[in-house]
Design a protein around this motif. Structure first.
Motif, short mmCIF file in Angstrom:
data_model
loop_
_atom_site.label_atom_id
_atom_site.label_comp_id
_atom_site.label_asym_id
_atom_site.label_seq_id
_atom_site.Cartn_x
_atom_site.Cartn_y
_atom_site.Cartn_z
N ASP A 17 20.35 -28.54 -29.53
CA ASP A 17 19.26 -29.36 -28.98
C ASP A 17 18.49 -28.60 -27.91
N SER A 18 19.22 -27.92 -27.04
CA SER A 18 18.60 -27.14 -25.97
C SER A 18 19.58 -26.06 -25.54
N PHE A 19 19.05 -25.05 -24.84
CA PHE A 19 19.90 -23.97 -24.37
C PHE A 19 19.32 -23.36 -23.11
N VAL A 20 20.21 -22.70 -22.38
CA VAL A 20 19.82 -21.96 -21.19
C VAL A 20 20.54 -20.62 -21.24
N ILE A 21 19.94 -19.61 -20.66
CA ILE A 21 20.54 -18.28 -20.59
C ILE A 21 20.80 -17.97 -19.13
N LEU A 22 22.07 -17.75 -18.78
CA LEU A 22 22.44 -17.37 -17.42
C LEU A 22 22.71 -15.87 -17.43
N ASP A 23 21.85 -15.11 -16.77
CA ASP A 23 21.95 -13.66 -16.80
C ASP A 23 21.36 -13.09 -15.51
N ASP A 24 21.84 -11.92 -15.12
CA ASP A 24 21.30 -11.26 -13.92
C ASP A 24 20.21 -10.26 -14.27
N GLU A 25 20.02 -9.99 -15.56
CA GLU A 25 18.98 -9.05 -15.97
C GLU A 25 18.04 -9.70 -16.96
N LYS A 26 16.77 -9.35 -16.86
CA LYS A 26 15.77 -9.98 -17.72
C LYS A 26 15.13 -9.04 -18.72
N PHE A 27 15.32 -7.73 -18.57
CA PHE A 27 14.53 -6.76 -19.32
C PHE A 27 14.59 -6.92 -20.83
N ASP A 28 15.73 -7.32 -21.38
CA ASP A 28 15.82 -7.44 -22.83
C ASP A 28 15.90 -8.89 -23.31
N ILE A 29 15.61 -9.83 -22.41
CA ILE A 29 15.65 -11.25 -22.75
C ILE A 29 14.29 -11.91 -22.56
N GLU A 30 13.64 -11.56 -21.47
CA GLU A 30 12.43 -12.24 -21.04
C GLU A 30 11.34 -12.31 -22.11
N GLN A 31 11.20 -11.29 -22.91
CA GLN A 31 10.13 -11.30 -23.93
C GLN A 31 10.37 -12.36 -25.00
N TYR A 32 11.62 -12.82 -25.15
CA TYR A 32 11.94 -13.83 -26.15
C TYR A 32 12.08 -15.23 -25.53
N TYR A 33 12.72 -15.29 -24.38
CA TYR A 33 13.09 -16.58 -23.80
C TYR A 33 12.83 -16.63 -22.30
N GLN A 34 11.61 -16.64 -21.90
CA GLN A 34 11.29 -16.66 -20.48
C GLN A 34 11.59 -18.02 -19.85
N LYS A 35 11.28 -19.10 -20.55
CA LYS A 35 11.44 -20.45 -20.00
C LYS A 35 12.90 -20.89 -19.93
N GLU A 36 13.74 -20.31 -20.76
CA GLU A 36 15.15 -20.71 -20.82
C GLU A 36 16.06 -19.83 -19.97
N LEU A 37 15.50 -18.82 -19.33
CA LEU A 37 16.28 -17.85 -18.57
C LEU A 37 16.41 -18.26 -17.11
N VAL A 38 17.66 -18.32 -16.64
CA VAL A 38 17.95 -18.53 -15.22
C VAL A 38 18.53 -17.22 -14.71
N LEU A 39 17.76 -16.54 -13.87
CA LEU A 39 18.17 -15.25 -13.33
C LEU A 39 19.11 -15.44 -12.14
N THR A 40 20.23 -14.73 -12.17
CA THR A 40 21.19 -14.82 -11.07
C THR A 40 21.10 -13.59 -10.16
N SER A 41 19.96 -12.94 -10.20
CA SER A 41 19.67 -11.84 -9.29
C SER A 41 18.27 -12.08 -8.72
N ARG A 42 17.92 -11.31 -7.74
CA ARG A 42 16.64 -11.52 -7.07
C ARG A 42 15.46 -11.36 -8.01
N ASP A 43 15.42 -10.25 -8.75
CA ASP A 43 14.24 -10.02 -9.59
C ASP A 43 14.57 -9.63 -11.03
N GLY A 44 15.84 -9.57 -11.37
CA GLY A 44 16.22 -9.28 -12.75
C GLY A 44 16.24 -7.82 -13.12
N ASN A 45 16.05 -6.95 -12.14
CA ASN A 45 16.10 -5.51 -12.40
C ASN A 45 17.26 -4.92 -11.58
#
Length: 180
Positions: A126-154
């Motif tokens: 029904d819905s999903f969320v991604i908990l990750d500290d890095e965004k570089f290989d996720i953000e292009q697919y799922y920006q709205k579902e990503l919860v970054l656990t670091s300051r800027d994802g790099n």
């Protein structure tokens, strides 16, 4: 079903100024080897698992491991690595259920691995969320579902980055999972 795609390093453990401070002091006191043998400075933090459990309780979500820790996850307990056993024990302590792992693709792109898992199980999610500290290989697919656990994802591995799941992430994740 609601799904949490869970990275481990930088989400349930991670860097902080406190960890960096301890590391430097223990190193100067020549206690680092002893401490590493008896305490894992980068082990699974119980308070971060508690935060994850709050997200699970508020949403009824199930976990799909998207981390490099996923290798061998469904093998018998006695064959798992010590770190996987620690993780499994802490997840079970807080009634957090792991229902799957993302496939490992040759590209190593976590976003594509999540996409492939979702395509296979699309009819039950029904819905999903991604908990990750890095965004570089996720953000292009799922920006709205990503919860970054670091300051800027790099992530660079520096002590000041202060990675890891925090209370502020509960509301973000719950809002994404309960959006329907």
């Amino acid at each position: 079903m609601k799904i949490i795609f869970l990275d481990i390093d930088g989400v349930l453990n991670g860097y902080s100024r406190f960890t960096g401070f301890c590391y430097k002091i223990l190193s100067k006191l020549h206690l680092l080897k002893f401490v590493k043998r008896h305490y894992d400075l980068f082990g699974i933090r119980t308070h971060k698992v508690k935060i994850l459990s709050k997200i699970v309780k508020k949403t009824g979500a199930k976990i799909v491991i998207s981390s490099s820790w996923r290798g061998g996850w469904f093998q018998p307990y006695e064959k798992k690595s010590d770190r996987q056993k620690e993780l499994q024990d802490k997840l079970e302590k807080y009634n957090i259920k792991v229902i799957g792992i993302t496939p490992r693709l040759s590209s190593g792109e976590r976003g594509l691995e999540i996409k492939q898992w979702l395509e296979e199980y699309n009819d039950i999610v029904d819905s999903f969320v991604i908990l990750d500290d890095e965004k570089f290989d996720i953000e292009q697919y799922y920006q709205k579902e990503l919860v970054l656990t670091s300051r800027d994802g790099n992530i660079t591995g520096a002590w000041y980055e202060n990675t890891g799941l925090k209370r502020k992430h509960i509301k973000q994740a719950v809002n994404i999972l309960n959006k329907n």
